[in-house]
Design a protein around this motif. Structure first.
Motif, PDB file in Angstrom:
ATOM      1  N   ARG B 161       9.316   9.026 -17.980  1.00  0.00           N
ATOM      2  CA  ARG B 161       8.552   8.073 -18.781  1.00  0.00           C
ATOM      3  C   ARG B 161       7.319   7.604 -18.008  1.00  0.00           C
ATOM      4  O   ARG B 161       6.213   7.566 -18.529  1.00  0.00           O
ATOM      5  CB  ARG B 161       9.428   6.869 -19.157  1.00  0.00           C
ATOM      6  CG  ARG B 161       8.757   5.949 -20.181  1.00  0.00           C
ATOM      7  CD  ARG B 161       9.662   4.808 -20.609  1.00  0.00           C
ATOM      8  NE  ARG B 161      10.047   3.976 -19.497  1.00  0.00           N
ATOM      9  CZ  ARG B 161      11.293   3.731 -19.127  1.00  0.00           C
ATOM     10  NH1 ARG B 161      12.304   4.273 -19.789  1.00  0.00           N
ATOM     11  NH2 ARG B 161      11.550   2.957 -18.085  1.00  0.00           N
ATOM     12  N   ARG B 162       7.547   7.314 -16.733  1.00  0.00           N
ATOM     13  CA  ARG B 162       6.441   6.808 -15.931  1.00  0.00           C
ATOM     14  C   ARG B 162       5.331   7.856 -15.811  1.00  0.00           C
ATOM     15  O   ARG B 162       4.151   7.535 -15.902  1.00  0.00           O
ATOM     16  CB  ARG B 162       6.951   6.425 -14.539  1.00  0.00           C
ATOM     17  CG  ARG B 162       5.976   5.563 -13.796  1.00  0.00           C
ATOM     18  CD  ARG B 162       6.550   5.111 -12.474  1.00  0.00           C
ATOM     19  NE  ARG B 162       5.549   4.337 -11.776  1.00  0.00           N
ATOM     20  CZ  ARG B 162       4.507   4.865 -11.176  1.00  0.00           C
ATOM     21  NH1 ARG B 162       4.336   6.167 -11.189  1.00  0.00           N
ATOM     22  NH2 ARG B 162       3.620   4.098 -10.568  1.00  0.00           N
ATOM     23  N   GLY B 163       5.725   9.114 -15.611  1.00  0.00           N
ATOM     24  CA  GLY B 163       4.737  10.188 -15.532  1.00  0.00           C
ATOM     25  C   GLY B 163       3.957  10.312 -16.835  1.00  0.00           C
ATOM     26  O   GLY B 163       2.725  10.430 -16.837  1.00  0.00           O
ATOM     27  N   ALA B 164       4.696  10.267 -17.952  1.00  0.00           N
ATOM     28  CA  ALA B 164       4.038  10.415 -19.259  1.00  0.00           C
ATOM     29  C   ALA B 164       3.025   9.303 -19.479  1.00  0.00           C
ATOM     30  O   ALA B 164       1.928   9.526 -19.987  1.00  0.00           O
ATOM     31  CB  ALA B 164       5.094  10.408 -20.364  1.00  0.00           C
ATOM     32  N   SER B 191       6.184   7.855 -25.039  1.00  0.00           N
ATOM     33  CA  SER B 191       5.824   6.993 -23.898  1.00  0.00           C
ATOM     34  C   SER B 191       4.339   7.085 -23.610  1.00  0.00           C
ATOM     35  O   SER B 191       3.685   6.072 -23.344  1.00  0.00           O
ATOM     36  CB  SER B 191       6.592   7.414 -22.635  1.00  0.00           C
ATOM     37  OG  SER B 191       7.962   7.362 -22.859  1.00  0.00           O
ATOM     38  N   ALA B 192       3.814   8.309 -23.669  1.00  0.00           N
ATOM     39  CA  ALA B 192       2.392   8.492 -23.383  1.00  0.00           C
ATOM     40  C   ALA B 192       1.566   7.760 -24.431  1.00  0.00           C
ATOM     41  O   ALA B 192       0.643   7.014 -24.089  1.00  0.00           O
ATOM     42  CB  ALA B 192       2.048   9.982 -23.354  1.00  0.00           C
ATOM     43  N   ALA B 197      -1.999   7.043 -23.472  1.00  0.00           N
ATOM     44  CA  ALA B 197      -2.285   8.260 -22.703  1.00  0.00           C
ATOM     45  C   ALA B 197      -1.868   9.482 -23.523  1.00  0.00           C
ATOM     46  O   ALA B 197      -1.283   9.340 -24.604  1.00  0.00           O
ATOM     47  CB  ALA B 197      -1.531   8.234 -21.379  1.00  0.00           C
ATOM     48  N   ARG B 198      -2.192  10.627 -23.032  1.00  0.00           N
ATOM     49  CA  ARG B 198      -1.744  11.879 -23.647  1.00  0.00           C
ATOM     50  C   ARG B 198      -0.867  12.601 -22.662  1.00  0.00           C
ATOM     51  O   ARG B 198      -1.231  12.769 -21.505  1.00  0.00           O
ATOM     52  CB  ARG B 198      -2.955  12.756 -23.965  1.00  0.00           C
ATOM     53  CG  ARG B 198      -3.264  12.868 -25.434  1.00  0.00           C
ATOM     54  CD  ARG B 198      -4.354  13.885 -25.634  1.00  0.00           C
ATOM     55  NE  ARG B 198      -3.771  15.223 -25.504  1.00  0.00           N
ATOM     56  CZ  ARG B 198      -4.072  16.222 -26.312  1.00  0.00           C
ATOM     57  NH1 ARG B 198      -4.930  16.062 -27.260  1.00  0.00           N
ATOM     58  NH2 ARG B 198      -3.517  17.412 -26.145  1.00  0.00           N
ATOM     59  N   LEU B 199       0.303  13.059 -23.126  1.00  0.00           N
ATOM     60  CA  LEU B 199       1.206  13.795 -22.243  1.00  0.00           C
ATOM     61  C   LEU B 199       0.489  15.028 -21.704  1.00  0.00           C
ATOM     62  O   LEU B 199      -0.200  15.721 -22.442  1.00  0.00           O
ATOM     63  CB  LEU B 199       2.452  14.210 -23.042  1.00  0.00           C
ATOM     64  CG  LEU B 199       3.511  14.990 -22.257  1.00  0.00           C
ATOM     65  CD1 LEU B 199       4.129  14.134 -21.162  1.00  0.00           C
ATOM     66  CD2 LEU B 199       4.608  15.495 -23.199  1.00  0.00           C
TER      67      LEU B 199
END
Lengths: 243, 314
Positions: B161-164, B191-192, B197-199
């Motif tokens: 999730r954090r990465g996304a 999540s992104a 944000a965009r995955l």
């Protein structure tokens, strides 16, 4: 006498050119090049015989440094020379000692001022109290040299090479290497021949050639200077090559 | 079209499949040239430390050799054990790779799990999550103007999730079922989006092998997959609280599961599998052809993927 050259970007092209000109060694310095052990591995497939000297500052965990160096040595078929520079004699000595233990390809433990290896942290469930850095380097004895203000003393105590800077005496015994800030190569190469033939001539001179006419200077060093300093006197008839 | 890479090169010399390690490192460069000539997307490396088998500990250094040997091939890490490394040195290495070979490094990162590896590097394993988070922040800033592409590996919900949320990609393990893949990608996209944000790119490791469709080849391939990594799992997997070699029945049962979930068959079977992954949102599949057990035949496997699978995906 052997000749090295301090590399500039693009590193792989420069290294291939230096090898084609007959240089024995290329020099990658952490102060000019990001992650020089990574760059050395990138150069390796583009060259075959030239030695890759990588100069790093002591300070990072020596196990991480050893692993990177071993991998660069393997990538280059055993052509790496690792030069560790330091101002602090204790830190440099401890780094060099751990590197030697790591390169020996046997389990070891090290209790030093800066590092305890393995750390033996209480939260870790680990068999044994020794560490084996793996894999072994390609070279049976991967050269570790020193540089910088603390380098001469550390090298002398361990019988390894120290790369002397400008004005610093060459090390007695072992490989006598010098990397001055600048050899004057502008103009007449005969000046440099006299310098390199003198009493204080090193076994290895690492040249830092800069300036707009760098490519021409390297060519002159390769075709005129390098052959001239290999013997006390060259066979007659070669004068025609000196341009 | 889904990108197809090959993995995972570890350069190991095991008890079951011994090899000269310096030769393996030169073979890596030859394999990279071979993969590039075949038109494969990427070659993937993996990391471990301090073992008897010579497992490659420095993936960014090895990656540089792959990039130096080639001109178009991408290199990936599946995975780079981020908490073990000094973020400043990783950042510098990424900049060096980017300068030598722009846009060709895919950095799949994971946490690592072996206590001995953390202890050897003087890092507490307990801090691995926090160290990984801090490293991702450091790398994001250091590579703001260009650097390796970051793919967050593993299955931990929080890290994915954090990465996304930071627009990073994913690197999914081969053990995931189809449903897990779909759910993981859907959640990461949510999540992104929630973070504006965009995955990033989604990569996935796949246990896959192309055969000529004959029963003989299928059996050989499945035997190889069953043997693959047994020596690794025996030492490192915890099965019912025991080390794998102390629980041989459980170890063999796990090897059977690996074999059962592998995709093995003639080219059309792999094509269908890869198309399906693509519909689930996987952008890049890394086919696991290079293990110690498959060393004599991994080049043939790469050639079959390139000649019989890639054209049908276009």
């Amino acid at each position: 006498m052997r000749f090295g050259v301090v590399l500039q970007a693009p590193w792989a092209d420069e290294a291939a050119r230096a090898e084609a000109l007959g240089f024995d060694l290329v020099w990658l310095d952490e102060r000019d090049v990001p992650a020089p052990l990574v760059v050395a591995a990138g150069i390796a497939p583009r060259t075959r015989g030239v030695r890759l000297a990588v100069c790093v500052d002591g300070g990072p965990h020596p196990v991480a440094l050893a692993e990177d160096a071993i991998t660069a040595d393997l990538a280059s078929g055993g052509r790496l020379v690792l030069v560790v520079r330091g101002d602090d004699e204790d830190l440099l000595a401890e780094t060099v000692d751990v590197l030697h233990l790591a390169f020996a390809a046997r389990p070891f433990r090290h209790d030093g001022v800066h590092w305890r290896i393995p750390a033996g942290l209480p939260e870790h469930d680990v068999d044994g109290t020794r560490l084996r850095v793996s894999p072994a380097p390609a070279q049976l004895e991967l050269p570790v040299w020193t540089a910088g203000p603390a380098g001469a003393a550390v090298a002398r105590d361990r019988g390894i090479a120290h790369v002397a800077g400008h004005g610093e005496p060459l090390q007695a015994g072992g490989l006598r290497a010098r990397r001055p800030k600048r050899y004057a190569t502008d103009g007449d190469p005969r000046y440099l021949v006299d310098t390199l033939r003198g009493e204080d001539a090193p076994d290895l001179a690492v040249l830092d050639v800069t300036g707009a006419n760098r490519a021409e200077q390297l060519r002159v060093i390769a075709t005129q200077l390098r052959p001239r300093v290999q013997l006390d006197a060259l066979p007659p008839g070669l004068e025609a090559y000196w341009g | 079209m889904i990108d197809v890479g090959v993995g995972l090169w570890a350069m190991r010399s095991t008890a079951g499949s011994p090899a000269n390690v310096p030769a393996l490192h030169l073979d890596l460069q030859a394999d990279a040239r071979f993969a590039e000539a075949l038109g494969l997307h990427s070659l993937w490396l993996c990391e471990h430390h301090f073992w008897y088998d010579g497992w490659c500990p420095s993936l960014l250094v090895a990656a540089a050799a792959v990039l130096g040997a080639t001109t178009r091939l991408h290199v990936g890490t599946g995975v780079f054990l981020l908490p073990l490394h000094d973020p400043a040195r990783v950042a510098a290495a990424g900049l060096a790779l980017e300068q030598m070979a722009p846009g060709r490094t895919e950095l799949g990162v994971g946490l690592g799990y072996r206590d001995a590896e953390f202890d050897g590097h003087g890092v507490s394993r307990r801090l691995r999550g926090r160290r990984a988070d801090a490293a991702l922040d450091h790398l994001g800033a250091a590579w703001a103007d260009g650097g390796p592409r970051l793919l967050v590996g593993g299955i931990a919900e929080r890290s994915l999730r954090r990465g996304a949320e930071h627009g990073l990609g994913l690197f999914l393990p081969s053990s995931m079922t189809r449903d897990q893949v779909r759910r993981t990608i859907d959640r990461a996209r949510e999540s992104a989006a929630a973070a504006g944000a965009r995955l990033g790119r989604v990569g996935m490791l796949a246990n896959a092998w192309v055969t000529d469709g004959s029963a003989v080849e299928e059996r050989l391939a499945r035997d190889r997959i069953r043997a693959q990594a047994r020596e690794y799992g025996g030492a490192w997997w915890r099965l019912d609280g025991r080390v794998g070699f102390d629980a041989p029945d459980l170890l063999d049962a796990q090897m059977e599961r690996n074999e059962a979930t592998a995709v093995v068959g003639p080219p059309e079977v792999l094509v269908a599998h890869l198309r399906d992954l693509e519909t689930l949102g996987v952008d890049l599949a890394v086919l696991h052809v290079a293990s110690e057990e498959s060393r004599p035949v991994h080049r043939e496997a790469m050639a079959r993927i390139a000649h019989d699978v890639l054209p049908a995906l276009r």
